[in-house]
Design a protein around this motif. Structure first.
Motif, PDB file in Angstrom:
ATOM      1  N   CYS A 143      -4.198  12.688   4.726  1.00  0.00           N
ATOM      2  CA  CYS A 143      -4.890  12.969   3.469  1.00  0.00           C
ATOM      3  C   CYS A 143      -5.334  11.648   2.849  1.00  0.00           C
ATOM      4  N   VAL A 144      -6.621  11.546   2.533  1.00  0.00           N
ATOM      5  CA  VAL A 144      -7.204  10.333   1.977  1.00  0.00           C
ATOM      6  C   VAL A 144      -7.636  10.610   0.545  1.00  0.00           C
ATOM      7  N   PHE A 145      -7.104   9.826  -0.379  1.00  0.00           N
ATOM      8  CA  PHE A 145      -7.482   9.935  -1.787  1.00  0.00           C
ATOM      9  C   PHE A 145      -8.356   8.752  -2.136  1.00  0.00           C
ATOM     10  N   LEU A 205      -0.452   9.700   4.098  1.00  0.00           N
ATOM     11  CA  LEU A 205      -1.313   9.687   2.920  1.00  0.00           C
ATOM     12  C   LEU A 205      -1.900   8.290   2.747  1.00  0.00           C
ATOM     13  N   LEU A 206      -3.179   8.247   2.454  1.00  0.00           N
ATOM     14  CA  LEU A 206      -3.884   6.983   2.209  1.00  0.00           C
ATOM     15  C   LEU A 206      -4.489   7.035   0.812  1.00  0.00           C
ATOM     16  N   PHE A 207      -4.336   5.982   0.062  1.00  0.00           N
ATOM     17  CA  PHE A 207      -4.862   5.905  -1.301  1.00  0.00           C
ATOM     18  C   PHE A 207      -5.865   4.766  -1.341  1.00  0.00           C
ATOM     19  N   ILE A 208      -7.144   5.116  -1.489  1.00  0.00           N
ATOM     20  CA  ILE A 208      -8.219   4.129  -1.572  1.00  0.00           C
ATOM     21  C   ILE A 208      -8.546   3.942  -3.056  1.00  0.00           C
ATOM     22  N   ASP A 209      -8.220   2.779  -3.592  1.00  0.00           N
ATOM     23  CA  ASP A 209      -8.462   2.474  -5.003  1.00  0.00           C
ATOM     24  C   ASP A 209      -9.923   2.065  -5.156  1.00  0.00           C
ATOM     25  N   HIS A 258       4.113   7.823  -1.800  1.00  0.00           N
ATOM     26  CA  HIS A 258       4.429   7.183  -0.513  1.00  0.00           C
ATOM     27  C   HIS A 258       3.180   7.052   0.357  1.00  0.00           C
ATOM     28  N   ALA A 259       2.083   6.699  -0.294  1.00  0.00           N
ATOM     29  CA  ALA A 259       0.803   6.519   0.409  1.00  0.00           C
ATOM     30  C   ALA A 259       0.564   5.034   0.667  1.00  0.00           C
ATOM     31  N   ARG A 260      -0.160   4.726   1.738  1.00  0.00           N
ATOM     32  CA  ARG A 260      -0.627   3.351   1.943  1.00  0.00           C
ATOM     33  C   ARG A 260      -1.749   3.107   0.954  1.00  0.00           C
ATOM     34  N   TYR A 261      -1.689   1.986   0.296  1.00  0.00           N
ATOM     35  CA  TYR A 261      -2.636   1.642  -0.757  1.00  0.00           C
ATOM     36  C   TYR A 261      -3.650   0.632  -0.236  1.00  0.00           C
ATOM     37  N   PHE A 262      -4.935   0.913  -0.483  1.00  0.00           N
ATOM     38  CA  PHE A 262      -6.010   0.011  -0.094  1.00  0.00           C
ATOM     39  C   PHE A 262      -6.970  -0.148  -1.273  1.00  0.00           C
TER      40      PHE A 262
END
Length: 139
Positions: A57-59, A96-100, A117-121
């Protein structure tokens, strides 16, 4: 998630090309019902996971919630609701991926990513061209 609610504009797909085309046409602006979007994602990802799928899941958000789950324009309640939904996502145990998408990395967005608990980018640093590699897990 935009305005006062969340909607599913791109159903689950393995096609990065389809995702890219869909993302190019997404409207932006207005309120940010972040908690509603996170809740919708949790339900969808949970369904996929229970069905034996391995979802990612990409946010893509700046993490600035301003519409609470009850639809009110309260930044404080919206942030609390988003944190609660983020913690629910963490319990699913999926990737989970979190694209800021903020112009500069935004600390509350990083904290929200940590709660789920997402990887933050941070997008400006990662660059839009690098998104396929991030989603594919090559970075």
């Amino acid at each position: 998630f935009r305005g006062e609610q969340a909607s599913l504009d791109l159903p689950p797909t393995r096609s990065l090309t389809r995702a890219r085309r869909s993302l190019q046409n997404l409207p932006g602006g207005g309120g940010t019902p972040l908690a509603a979007g996170l809740g919708m994602a949790a339900r969808l990802v949970g369904q996929l996971h229970r069905a034996g799928e391995i979802p990612v899941c990409v946010f893509m958000t700046d993490g600035k919630a301003n519409i609470a789950l009850d639809g009110t324009a309260s930044r404080r309640q919206a942030a609390a609701d988003a944190e609660q939904q983020a913690r629910s996502l963490a319990l699913l145990g999926v990737r989970l991926l979190f694209i800021d998408t903020s112009p500069r990395p935004y600390l509350p967005a990083r904290h929200l990513a940590a709660h789920m608990h997402a990887r933050y980018f941070p997008l400006p640093r990662s660059g839009a061209a690098g998104l396929p590699a991030i989603v594919a897990g090559r970075t």
